[in-house]
Motif scaffolding. Structure first.
Motif, mmCIF file in Angstrom:
data_model
loop_
_atom_site.group_PDB
_atom_site.id
_atom_site.type_symbol
_atom_site.label_atom_id
_atom_site.label_comp_id
_atom_site.label_asym_id
_atom_site.label_seq_id
_atom_site.Cartn_x
_atom_site.Cartn_y
_atom_site.Cartn_z
ATOM 1 N N THR A 164 46.998 6.714 39.094
ATOM 2 C CA THR A 164 47.674 6.211 40.283
ATOM 3 C C THR A 164 49.181 6.150 40.045
ATOM 4 O O THR A 164 49.635 6.068 38.899
ATOM 5 C CB THR A 164 47.171 4.807 40.664
ATOM 6 O OG1 THR A 164 47.394 3.920 39.567
ATOM 7 C CG2 THR A 164 45.706 4.820 41.043
ATOM 8 N N LYS A 165 49.939 6.208 41.126
ATOM 9 C CA LYS A 165 51.400 6.154 41.027
ATOM 10 C C LYS A 165 51.810 4.853 40.338
ATOM 11 O O LYS A 165 51.310 3.775 40.677
ATOM 12 C CB LYS A 165 52.011 6.227 42.426
ATOM 13 C CG LYS A 165 53.520 6.302 42.426
ATOM 14 C CD LYS A 165 54.042 6.472 43.831
ATOM 15 C CE LYS A 165 55.557 6.500 43.826
ATOM 16 N NZ LYS A 165 56.079 6.579 45.203
ATOM 17 N N CYS A 192 35.964 7.659 46.812
ATOM 18 C CA CYS A 192 36.724 8.726 46.166
ATOM 19 C C CYS A 192 35.784 9.792 45.606
ATOM 20 O O CYS A 192 36.041 10.988 45.740
ATOM 21 C CB CYS A 192 37.609 8.141 45.069
ATOM 22 S SG CYS A 192 38.765 9.310 44.347
ATOM 23 N N LYS A 215 43.567 15.886 44.824
ATOM 24 C CA LYS A 215 44.502 14.764 44.906
ATOM 25 C C LYS A 215 45.004 14.560 46.331
ATOM 26 O O LYS A 215 45.082 13.428 46.810
ATOM 27 C CB LYS A 215 45.679 14.987 43.956
ATOM 28 C CG LYS A 215 45.268 14.859 42.493
ATOM 29 C CD LYS A 215 46.374 15.261 41.561
ATOM 30 C CE LYS A 215 47.519 14.295 41.592
ATOM 31 N NZ LYS A 215 48.556 14.634 40.609
ATOM 32 N N SER A 224 43.878 11.330 48.517
ATOM 33 C CA SER A 224 44.977 10.423 48.845
ATOM 34 C C SER A 224 45.044 10.186 50.348
ATOM 35 O O SER A 224 45.183 9.048 50.807
ATOM 36 C CB SER A 224 46.299 10.989 48.333
ATOM 37 O OG SER A 224 47.373 10.131 48.656
ATOM 38 N N ARG A 277 44.143 6.427 51.549
ATOM 39 C CA ARG A 277 45.260 5.664 52.128
ATOM 40 C C ARG A 277 44.957 5.269 53.565
ATOM 41 O O ARG A 277 45.326 4.186 54.006
ATOM 42 C CB ARG A 277 46.564 6.462 52.037
ATOM 43 C CG ARG A 277 47.159 6.444 50.646
ATOM 44 C CD ARG A 277 48.523 7.127 50.558
ATOM 45 N NE ARG A 277 48.472 8.526 50.942
ATOM 46 C CZ ARG A 277 49.006 9.022 52.049
ATOM 47 N NH1 ARG A 277 49.660 8.250 52.889
ATOM 48 N NH2 ARG A 277 48.913 10.311 52.321
ATOM 49 N N VAL A 297 52.098 7.450 48.755
ATOM 50 C CA VAL A 297 51.468 8.288 47.725
ATOM 51 C C VAL A 297 50.460 7.441 46.955
ATOM 52 O O VAL A 297 50.736 6.289 46.637
ATOM 53 C CB VAL A 297 52.538 8.838 46.751
ATOM 54 C CG1 VAL A 297 51.900 9.661 45.664
ATOM 55 C CG2 VAL A 297 53.571 9.651 47.504
ATOM 56 N N LEU A 298 49.301 7.996 46.664
ATOM 57 C CA LEU A 298 48.321 7.275 45.856
ATOM 58 C C LEU A 298 48.385 7.711 44.397
ATOM 59 O O LEU A 298 48.438 6.888 43.496
ATOM 60 C CB LEU A 298 46.908 7.501 46.402
ATOM 61 C CG LEU A 298 45.768 6.881 45.579
ATOM 62 C CD1 LEU A 298 45.920 5.369 45.498
ATOM 63 C CD2 LEU A 298 44.418 7.252 46.168
ATOM 64 N N TRP A 299 48.386 9.027 44.168
ATOM 65 C CA TRP A 299 48.312 9.557 42.801
ATOM 66 C C TRP A 299 49.697 9.896 42.254
ATOM 67 O O TRP A 299 50.581 10.320 42.981
ATOM 68 C CB TRP A 299 47.457 10.828 42.761
ATOM 69 C CG TRP A 299 46.077 10.642 43.304
ATOM 70 C CD1 TRP A 299 45.564 11.216 44.425
ATOM 71 C CD2 TRP A 299 45.040 9.827 42.764
ATOM 72 N NE1 TRP A 299 44.270 10.803 44.615
ATOM 73 C CE2 TRP A 299 43.919 9.956 43.614
ATOM 74 C CE3 TRP A 299 44.941 9.003 41.654
ATOM 75 C CZ2 TRP A 299 42.716 9.296 43.379
ATOM 76 C CZ3 TRP A 299 43.741 8.341 41.420
ATOM 77 C CH2 TRP A 299 42.660 8.483 42.269
#
Length: 132
Positions: free
Chosen positions: A19-20, A34, A79, A83, A87, A102-104
């Motif tokens: 994750t970010k 997921c 990804k 995402s 989200r 951003v998720l990843w």
């Protein structure tokens, strides 16, 4: 082993997405969703998601994929699509963590796996009967 028109292949990749900012975003519900999303993406590429699991800040995938697929394109789709859906479906949870839209993380880990150890393959190639 899988067969195509002109190839027999057995390609597996171990993928890890973080994750970010390594934020602890993912919970059990999100992991389950997921996995479903990523399984669908793999199937659309002609690949198979063999294993999936993760923790609060990353996920692991074991993917069996055909040689016609560029692994980077599969990763980008996995990804991007996950995402987008996560989200949208878990907006409140993701927005509270400060990852923005951003998720990843933009980076990822990809490792080839399966088959014989490299030393065995090297010995096999070295011991071929090379014509004179």
């Amino acid at each position: 082993m899988r067969r195509g028109n002109h190839v027999i292949h057995n390609l597996h990749a171990h993928l890890v997405f973080v994750t970010k900012h390594r934020r602890e975003v993912v919970n059990g519900d999100m992991l389950t969703r997921c996995e479903t999303i990523m399984r669908d993406v793999c199937e659309s590429f002609g690949a198979q998601l063999r294993e999936f699991n993760g923790e609060g800040d990353h996920v692991h995938l074991l993917v069996h994929y055909p040689p016609k697929i560029a692994l980077s394109k599969l990763v980008n789709s996995l990804k991007g699509v996950s995402s987008l859906y996560l989200r949208a479906e878990y907006t409140g949870r993701i927005n509270r963590t400060g990852t923005g839209s951003v998720l990843w993380s933009p980076s990822y880990f990809a490792g080839s796996c399966g088959g014989a150890p490299l030393s065995i393959v090297k010995d096999y190639i070295d011991n071929q009967q090379r014509p004179a």
